[in-house]
Every structure is written in structure tokens, then in C-alpha cells.
Design a protein around this motif. Sequence first.
Motif, PDB file in Angstrom:
ATOM      1  N   THR A  84      70.035 -10.222  98.696  1.00 35.03           N
ATOM      2  CA  THR A  84      69.427 -11.186  98.138  1.00 35.03           C
ATOM      3  C   THR A  84      70.363 -12.408  98.018  1.00 35.03           C
ATOM      4  OG1 THR A  84      70.963 -10.432  96.101  1.00 35.03           O
ATOM      5  CG2 THR A  84      68.430  -9.550  96.095  1.00 35.03           C
TER       6      THR A  84
ATOM      7  N   ILE B  80      66.873  -9.762  82.522  1.00 36.03           N
ATOM      8  CA  ILE B  80      66.068  -8.855  83.664  1.00 36.03           C
ATOM      9  C   ILE B  80      66.898  -7.421  83.713  1.00 36.03           C
ATOM     10  CG2 ILE B  80      65.503  -8.363  85.962  1.00 36.03           C
ATOM     11  CD1 ILE B  80      64.653 -11.329  86.157  1.00 36.03           C
ATOM     12  N   TYR B  84      66.171  -3.782  82.459  1.00 34.82           N
ATOM     13  CA  TYR B  84      66.179  -2.658  83.378  1.00 34.82           C
ATOM     14  C   TYR B  84      67.237  -1.349  83.161  1.00 34.82           C
ATOM     15  CZ  TYR B  84      64.426  -1.174  87.907  1.00 34.82           C
ATOM     16  OH  TYR B  84      63.693  -0.570  88.875  1.00 34.82           O
ATOM     17  N   TRP B 115      64.484  -4.318  93.925  1.00 41.13           N
ATOM     18  CA  TRP B 115      64.956  -5.909  93.441  1.00 41.13           C
ATOM     19  C   TRP B 115      65.034  -6.837  94.719  1.00 41.13           C
ATOM     20  CZ3 TRP B 115      63.642  -7.605  89.328  1.00 41.13           C
ATOM     21  CH2 TRP B 115      63.601  -6.818  88.138  1.00 41.13           C
ATOM     22  N   ILE B 118      61.534  -7.851  95.733  1.00 39.93           N
ATOM     23  CA  ILE B 118      60.756  -8.680  94.734  1.00 39.93           C
ATOM     24  C   ILE B 118      61.085 -10.013  94.964  1.00 39.93           C
ATOM     25  CG2 ILE B 118      60.793  -9.316  92.277  1.00 39.93           C
ATOM     26  CD1 ILE B 118      60.904  -6.417  91.482  1.00 39.93           C
ATOM     27  N   THR B 288      58.720  -1.187  90.200  1.00 41.88           N
ATOM     28  CA  THR B 288      59.612  -2.331  89.394  1.00 41.88           C
ATOM     29  C   THR B 288      58.864  -3.739  89.381  1.00 41.88           C
ATOM     30  OG1 THR B 288      61.481  -1.208  90.159  1.00 41.88           O
ATOM     31  CG2 THR B 288      61.936  -3.423  89.403  1.00 41.88           C
ATOM     32  N   VAL B 311      66.880 -13.241  90.234  1.00 42.11           N
ATOM     33  CA  VAL B 311      67.093 -11.930  90.700  1.00 42.11           C
ATOM     34  C   VAL B 311      68.278 -11.658  91.593  1.00 42.11           C
ATOM     35  CG1 VAL B 311      65.699 -10.558  92.253  1.00 42.11           C
ATOM     36  CG2 VAL B 311      64.501 -12.185  91.180  1.00 42.11           C
ATOM     37  N   ALA B 314      70.668 -10.694  88.523  1.00 49.62           N
ATOM     38  CA  ALA B 314      70.122  -9.194  88.301  1.00 49.62           C
ATOM     39  C   ALA B 314      70.414  -8.133  89.133  1.00 49.62           C
ATOM     40  CB  ALA B 314      68.502  -9.327  87.936  1.00 49.62           C
ATOM     41  N   THR B 315      69.951  -8.368  90.343  1.00 48.02           N
ATOM     42  CA  THR B 315      70.308  -7.285  91.265  1.00 48.02           C
ATOM     43  C   THR B 315      71.852  -7.126  91.378  1.00 48.02           C
ATOM     44  OG1 THR B 315      68.895  -8.048  92.876  1.00 48.02           O
ATOM     45  CG2 THR B 315      70.308  -6.716  93.911  1.00 48.02           C
TER      46      THR B 315
END
Lengths: 107, 564
Positions: A84, B80, B84, B115, B118, B288, B311, B314-315
Amino acid sequence: MSNESVDSEVVKRVKANPKYQELVIRRSCYAWILSVSMLIIYYAFIVIVAFWPKSLGTKISPESVISVGIPLGVAIICSAFVLTGLYVRRANTKYDELIRQIKEEAK
Amino acid sequence: MNQLTGALLSLPVALWGSVAWAAEPGKADSGLNVTAIVMFFIFVMVTLGITYWAASQTKSAKDFYAAGGGITGFQNGLAIAGDYMSAASFLGISAMVFAKGYDGLIYSIGFLVGWPVILFLMAEQLRNLGRYTFADIVSYRLSQVPIRTLSAMGTLCTVILYLIAQMVGAGQLIRTLFGLPYEYAVIVVGFLMVLYVAFGGMIATTWVQIIKAVLLLTGASFIALVALNHTGFNLELFFKTAMESIKTSALADHKKIVADNKDLFAPGGLVSDPVSAISLGLALMFGTAGLPHILMRFFTVPNAKEARKSVFYATGFIGYFYILTFIIGFGAVMMVAPNPQYMDTAKGVLVGGNNMAAIHLAHATGGDLFLGFISAVAFATILAVVSGLTLAGASAVSHDIFANAICGGKVNEATEMKVSKISALVIGMIAIWLGIQFEKQNVAFMVGLAFAIAASANFPILFLSIHWKGLTTRGAMIGGTLGLVTTVTMVVLSKTVWVDVLGNKAPLFPYKDPAIFSMTLAFVGCWLFSKLDNSEQAKQERARFDAQQVRCEIGIGISEAAKH
């Protein structure tokens, strides 16, 4: 949603802009490469769990109780975060700049 | 506002009333945990204060559904992660690590790896195309009425199943932790969540979630650090002590592992065959991406850049949290299992059930005060998650069904918000009722079913509507319905419901997780019936893809949408 849809003249101008084509191709390429990487990492792990569960129980060294599965699992968790991060870094620098230019030129 | 003040004032009475009731001898299941109740009470007061403030900030539908689009990427990342990190995942996964070792890690990895995907394929697109619900995106170029109805069905199924599981979990947990009767716990949770949602909307729901996420991460970090400190941060010694500890453990699961000559460091029986393994993986990963209360969070940030940052954060938080639960699980093996104080030796489980592993470890590491803190955090966790679910369900009713499917989008914001608040109240009452009805039922399958529905009904139509020009209304309707119906059918006929709940002898469907079949069927259905669709409407829908894609890629038009 029709009241909010984008003006068709603007759509035409944006679509005709080579930078837009470049953005779509480059971003979707990168996004898919990263997605497939994540899928491969995860499903390779799941396949090992399903077919060779014992291999994950191998100890990392003869005198250790820690199995290879533990650092591997932690590494997968970290890989998700790193992937990410890679995407966000490229998007923040390259794609956002391209998008800014495309929007500017569409006015 | 006056209503809110009234409700706020009545709350302490309701809470203390329930406390007084529980304190009567013989009524409560275990001793009343005063520290935990005081700490939870402080949490409730603070969050109600926030709700009061949020109510004054909530003027438009955009404020109500999407916190006015004013949440930053970092805040949204925490929210987020908070959505979760439910009590089920905190207590459930650490308990799974405690009882089965490595299997718990396999589960948490499955929950995490959705994640990044996403982020890569959906986060920015969601922000650029949607306003309040994920149906906004699916119906962007498809027909409003059928698509909104289908999406709302998918949302409500997911939300109700998830809510029942949370409510039953809440009742049982609070009975054990606080010494409150089951029904009271369920009613308090239901009452508070309706207050947060109806008065504070998304602003309150988000801040409750953020506060809880910070509390939970702090608490879990503390437990893990103390557990690691127990062996002087020597990991080798940490795992070695845990390994020695199971040999003398009275826990039935541990005895079995020792008898089978296995240990906690390799996959055990969780994943029995390849089909189940891959199917479970699919449900966790793509479920998810189809959970409505998670998808809604992407509309609370101002732009695509903040969506992607959320994200990323969040990850990071979720990954860190799962590493903590792994340490906590082994910490419990080391510090909780050998201690007869925590063990119900006769039954071979922990006092209060194996899900109490993290809670007992909190007591072992930080004493009564810290036990109170973690108990309060667990209660707060449930409260925050059910609030998010309630808001997602209420939005599906008011925004998708009422405002767009029934009124054709011609309804003023005030009416739509009123419908949403009433829906929140109705959903709250249904959740309380179902929570009480299902007290004695085995609800463990419900979260799994919610994920499977999200992966097989919501995710395929959402994903294809964003990425595939060829998708038509007919294809989405047939594919989405197939996904929904097959998931429910397969789960009902599988061992989890057919045998464990309904009491039949043998399952009619051999696999526990249907996702590999139902999700494939949904995608094939969407694809096939879109391809076969040569109607005039289908042609127009495909033609509208270009404009959608331009908006999706560069976010043109969203700043205008943000103003009203």
C-alpha cells in the motif's frame, strides 16, 4: 445521478488528452501489478497451508522452537503494508500531478 | 436538539438503573465489575458529549451520511481500522491463537490482505464516484430502482447478520465482564447505538470509532508489551515458555495438541482441505471490499488522495493490531493457561470461555484496574462497530430505497434524514429483539455468512460497475441475486447451519465456506447476462461508461458535488 454527471464536452476534451490515456494505462497497470502481487503472496501461503502444512512447522534453526511459519506470517502482514505504501507514494507524486494537469487543460 | 438533551439525561438513569439491578444478589452471573463499569461510563459520557456536538454540526444530508466529507486520511484510517477491529476479532483471534496457535495467524492474514487490493482497485474510485452509499456507484450509469433495491438488500442482509453476531457477543461478553444481565447489556448497546447514529450521524459514529481505535490499540499494545517483558523481550524464550506451558495446561485444546504430539507453531485443523482454504481466503479478502459500513467510510474524506491515504494508515493499524493479537494469544498461553485462577479445570476451558483469553491476560499483566480498562474498551468496541453497522443499514433504507428507488431522487434532504433516523431506530429495535432471541443460539457462522454475502453479492456488482464497461443493469441484477441466493442457500445447507444449528445429521453441502462457488457464480452471471443483453437500455448504459470513467479517474465533478 444524471444531474451531477460530467459535462459531455469536458469528457471529450479529457478523453482526447494523451495525458489522460497515459494516466489510465499507467495507473491501472501499476494497480493490477500490485494487486496480483498481493494475491500471489497470499494464495501461495494458502496453498502451502492447504497442501504442505507441516513445512510451515519446520523450526528456523535446530535449537529454536520458532517455526518458519511465524516470521513468514509476519512478513506477509508487513508486505501488505509495504505494497500500500508503494502505491500511495507513486500516486501522491506522479498520478496526482498528471491529474492536476489534465484538469487544468480540460477547463 | 431538545430530544437529544432529554435522551442524554435519561441515559445515566438507565445505566445506573441496570447497574443497581445487576447488583442485587443472585441476579448477576458473576461479581459486578465496578472499575469496568466506571470506565465504561466515562467512555459513554465522552461519546455522548461528542454526539451532542456532532448533532449541532449535522445540518445537511452530506453531514449526516458522510461527516460533511471533512475527515482526514489519517482520521479515516483510524476509523476504518476501528470498524475492522471488532470485539470479535480482538477477543476471537487472540483466543484462536491461544487455543490453536498458528491457525489464528492464518485467519488474521486473510482479514488483512483484502486491504491492499481495496486500495489498488477501489478506494479512489469509490471516493470519486460515490456520495453516501456504495449503491451510488453501482447505479451511476445503471438503472436506479432495481440496482438500488438489490444493493440495499445486500447491505441489509450483511448489516443484520453482522449486528446479530455483535449483539449476542455483546450480551455474553458484558454479562461475563460487567456482571450485567444479558438482556440489559443488549438493550444498553442498542439504545446507545441508536442515539449516536440518529443524533450524531456519521460525525459522531466516526469519532466514537476513532476514540475506540486509539483505546484498543493502546490497551492491546500494553498487554503485548508486558507479556513480552515477562521473558525480557527474548522471543525465543517467549515461545519456548509458551511451548512448555501447554504441556501442563488444563485446557482441552492444549491437551489434545499435546496428545497428538503437535505444537502451536504449525497449521492445525482450521483449514482442512484446499477448497475450504481458498474459499475462506476469498470470502475474507473480498468480503471486506463489500462490507457496506466499511465502504461508507470512503465518502467521509474530501478527495481521492485522502481516500488512498486512509487505506494506507488503516492497513498499518490493522496489521499492527493482528501482530499484537498473535503476541497476546501466546502471552495467554504462557501466563493465563498455567494459572488455576483463570481456568475452569472441570470443563477444560477458561473461566467465562476461551474468548476471555485476552481479558484474563489483561488481568495477569495489569491487575484489576487494567482488567476494568480492557473490559470497558471491549464494550466500547462493540458499541462503535454496531453504530457503524446501524448507520450503513439506515442509509441503505433512507438514501437507496426511500429517496432514490421510491421517490426517484426527488425528496428534500430534511425528509431523507428524518427517514434515516427513523430507520436507525427501527434497526436498533430489530437488533435488540434479535439479539435477545438468539441468546442461546450458536451465532458464530453469522459473521462468516455476512462476509460471504458481501463477497458474493455486493463486491462483484460494485467491482464490475467500476471496471467493466460491458456491465448492464440486467447482468448486475441477475449476477448479484445469484450471488446472494447461492451464498445463503449454501451456508444453510452446510455443516455450520444444517448440522450445528438445525440439528440434522449430515450436511447437504460439503464445504463450510461457499465463496469460491457463489462469488464465481455471481461474476459469471453478471458477465453472461450483460453480454446477452442487447436492449436499447444496455447500449445507453455502456455509452455512459466514458463519462463515469473520466470522473472516476480524475475526480472531475466531485468538488461541485461536495458543495451541496
